[in-house]
Design a protein around this motif. Structure first.
Motif, PDB file in Angstrom:
ATOM      1  N   TYR A 190      34.103  49.386  44.664  1.00  0.00           N
ATOM      2  CA  TYR A 190      35.327  49.071  43.304  1.00  0.00           C
ATOM      3  C   TYR A 190      33.672  50.040  41.866  1.00  0.00           C
ATOM      4  CZ  TYR A 190      39.801  47.506  44.071  1.00  0.00           C
ATOM      5  OH  TYR A 190      41.039  47.169  44.757  1.00  0.00           O
TER       6      TYR A 190
ATOM      7  N   LEU B 162      40.906  43.007  44.511  1.00  0.00           N
ATOM      8  CA  LEU B 162      40.598  41.661  43.585  1.00  0.00           C
ATOM      9  C   LEU B 162      41.543  40.878  43.143  1.00  0.00           C
ATOM     10  CD1 LEU B 162      38.389  44.537  40.776  1.00  0.00           C
ATOM     11  CD2 LEU B 162      37.418  42.824  42.786  1.00  0.00           C
TER      12      LEU B 162
ATOM     13  N   LEU C 104      38.047  39.033  36.471  1.00  0.00           N
ATOM     14  CA  LEU C 104      36.578  39.511  37.492  1.00  0.00           C
ATOM     15  C   LEU C 104      35.974  39.492  37.092  1.00  0.00           C
ATOM     16  CD1 LEU C 104      38.749  43.473  36.526  1.00  0.00           C
ATOM     17  CD2 LEU C 104      38.441  42.453  38.231  1.00  0.00           C
TER      18      LEU C 104
ATOM     19  N   VAL D 220      35.148  37.019  39.416  1.00  0.00           N
ATOM     20  CA  VAL D 220      34.881  37.629  40.747  1.00  0.00           C
ATOM     21  C   VAL D 220      33.241  38.134  41.750  1.00  0.00           C
ATOM     22  CG1 VAL D 220      35.783  39.008  42.623  1.00  0.00           C
ATOM     23  CG2 VAL D 220      37.527  37.971  41.316  1.00  0.00           C
TER      24      VAL D 220
ATOM     25  N   PRO E 193      34.731  44.754  48.185  1.00  0.00           N
ATOM     26  CA  PRO E 193      36.154  43.978  47.774  1.00  0.00           C
ATOM     27  C   PRO E 193      36.150  43.610  49.681  1.00  0.00           C
ATOM     28  CG  PRO E 193      37.093  45.470  46.892  1.00  0.00           C
ATOM     29  CD  PRO E 193      35.818  45.779  47.259  1.00  0.00           C
TER      30      PRO E 193
END
Length: 468
Positions: free
Chosen positions: A24, A114, A158, A161, A184
């Protein structure tokens, strides 16, 4: 969800078509942003700076063009607020720009999104949550008004994560992290302190004149040996060179799980990592060991401060003083001893005191060989650096042997097409040629080497050899 070896697979090696390579975003640690190319991760003495945001740096315009698609929105946002925000904010913004561009999926081979990754917000301490909320606020100050609005809950997710799923990316010179990427698919691969796979950043190649031959930066999941059908693929989230208790604490704090792998459960290698000197059956007392350990911890703080300031003479002085205390007490595989030896070797090499540096490098290598798995990227890089140090010291036989050992490891951990492996292959060829000359006539080899190093004319049988 775990990742297991499928019946048709023989390795877990990454390549341009490997599903694990999808990413990403990547951000660069701000303190190194002026030293590392933001496209290929190579270090550069005087990199080319983006004229617009004045933050991003590149090897040259080729790298700048290759990175523009990823950088253009970031460039505009940095210009708008007048400075680059912290690393966390920049990464989350890059993630969202990529999601909006690719509608959430990077490729058909992507195994997760995500949205499905854990953020562990409920397990964070109140202090960590407070810092996260500050980052969220800074994100909204940075996020351009013309960009698509994003809800606060999702932005918070986010950040969570990223905190527990980001992969630290090292540059080509060694293990020092220059940035963090979010991949991911790799987040599905579980941890083991003694893993069967490794993760490596391949910066690709943008140097060819024909742009069709360029390759992009990618992350690679590489098998470290034969993996049986049905066997789970594992990687190590932390450096193995910590005693099991410290590794477990680090994993719990950063990744929110209790490591129960065999090496942690049984404390394998812990005794070696804390080894003390045994002289004719006599070992130092616990009080002496504690005193030298405390002294070592305090000394390393001073050593790192001097190294940060670029005061290399002070670094060497402090290292020597520390080693005088450590050597009679600590065993050859003790982590405190190896840490100081490693710093001393690196700094002495920078000061061109190669003979002393080579001695320390050999001691580090002897310790690492007993501690690390046989195919470990850190061990391979240490072998390569030790080979270079011995080469500079004129110890060509040992240098070539170390370079060959390094190549045997890095061809597995990095792959044949990684720039480090290619550099090592060239080094292996050069040292082999020099070793052949050394064995044919040592005196000619020594005089040739001295002439090259001092830029003097080459002499043979008392006569100058003219360059052609």
């Amino acid at each position: 969800m775990s990742v297991w070896m499928k019946p048709t697979q023989t390795t877990a090696k990454g390549d341009p078509g490997c599903p694990f390579c999808s990413l990403y975003a990547v951000y660069f640690i701000k303190i190194l942003s002026l030293q590392v190319c933001h496209s290929c991760f190579r270090r550069k003495v005087n990199p080319h700076r983006c004229a617009q945001c004045k933050f991003a740096h590149y090897c040259d315009r080729t790298c700048q063009r290759a990175a523009w698609d990823e950088h253009k929105q970031e460039c505009s946002a940095i210009k708008q607020i007048g400075k680059a925000p912290n690393e966390n904010v920049r990464l989350v913004a890059r993630i969202l720009w990529r999601i909006q561009k690719d509608t959430g999926l990077v490729s058909d081979a992507q195994l997760t999104t995500l949205d499905l990754l854990q953020d562990h917000l409920s397990q964070m301490s109140s202090e960590d949550l407070k810092e996260l909320k500050v980052d969220v606020q800074h994100f909204y100050n940075y996020w351009p008004k013309k960009s698509k609005p994003v809800g606060e809950d999702y932005v918070t997710h986010l950040f969570g994560v990223m905190n527990c799923n980001g992969f630290r990316l090292s540059d080509q010179r060694g293990p020092q992290a220059v940035g963090v990427g979010l991949f991911p698919n790799l987040c599905l691969v579980n941890h083991d302190c003694w893993p069967n796979c490794s993760v490596i950043l391949n910066p690709g190649n943008q140097t060819a004149l024909d742009t069709s031959l360029h390759s992009k930066s990618r992350i690679e999941l590489r098998a470290l040996g034969k993996i049986s059908e049905g066997e789970e693929l594992t990687i190590s989230y932390v450096d193995f060179l910590n005693v099991s208790k410290d590794r477990q604490q680090l994993l719990k704090k950063q990744y929110y799980f209790d490591c129960k792998c065999e090496h942690c459960s049984s404390g394998i290698k812990d005794e070696l990592m804390t080894a003390v000197r045994d002289t004719d059956g006599h070992k130092p007392s616990a009080d002496v060991v504690k005193a030298v350990t405390d002294f070592s911890l305090q000394a390393v703080v001073k050593i790192e401060e001097a190294r940060t300031e670029g005061n290399f003479h002070e670094v060497v002085k402090l290292c020597r003083e520390c080693l005088e205390k450590q050597d009679p007490v600590f065993g050859d595989t003790n982590l405190h001893l190896l840490h100081v030896l490693s710093i001393a070797s690196e700094v002495l090499s920078l000061m061109h005191q190669s003979s002393e540096a080579a001695g320390y490098a050999q001691r580090v290598l002897d310790g690492y060989t007993k501690l690390y798995p046989p195919y470990n990227a850190q061990l391979g890089m240490t072998l390569m650096r030790a080979g270079v140090t011995h080469w500079h010291a004129g110890l060509i036989e040992t240098a070539h042997s170390l370079v060959c050992r390094a190549y045997a490891i890095l061809i597995i951990t990095h792959g044949a097409h990684h720039p480090v492996t290619k550099d090592l292959e060239a080094m292996r060829t050069q040292t082999e040629m020099e070793l052949r000359l050394f064995k044919q006539n040592e005196s000619v080899y020594r005089s040739t080497r001295e002439a090259v190093l001092s830029d003097k004319p080459l002499m043979m049988s008392g006569e100058q050899i003219k360059a052609t």
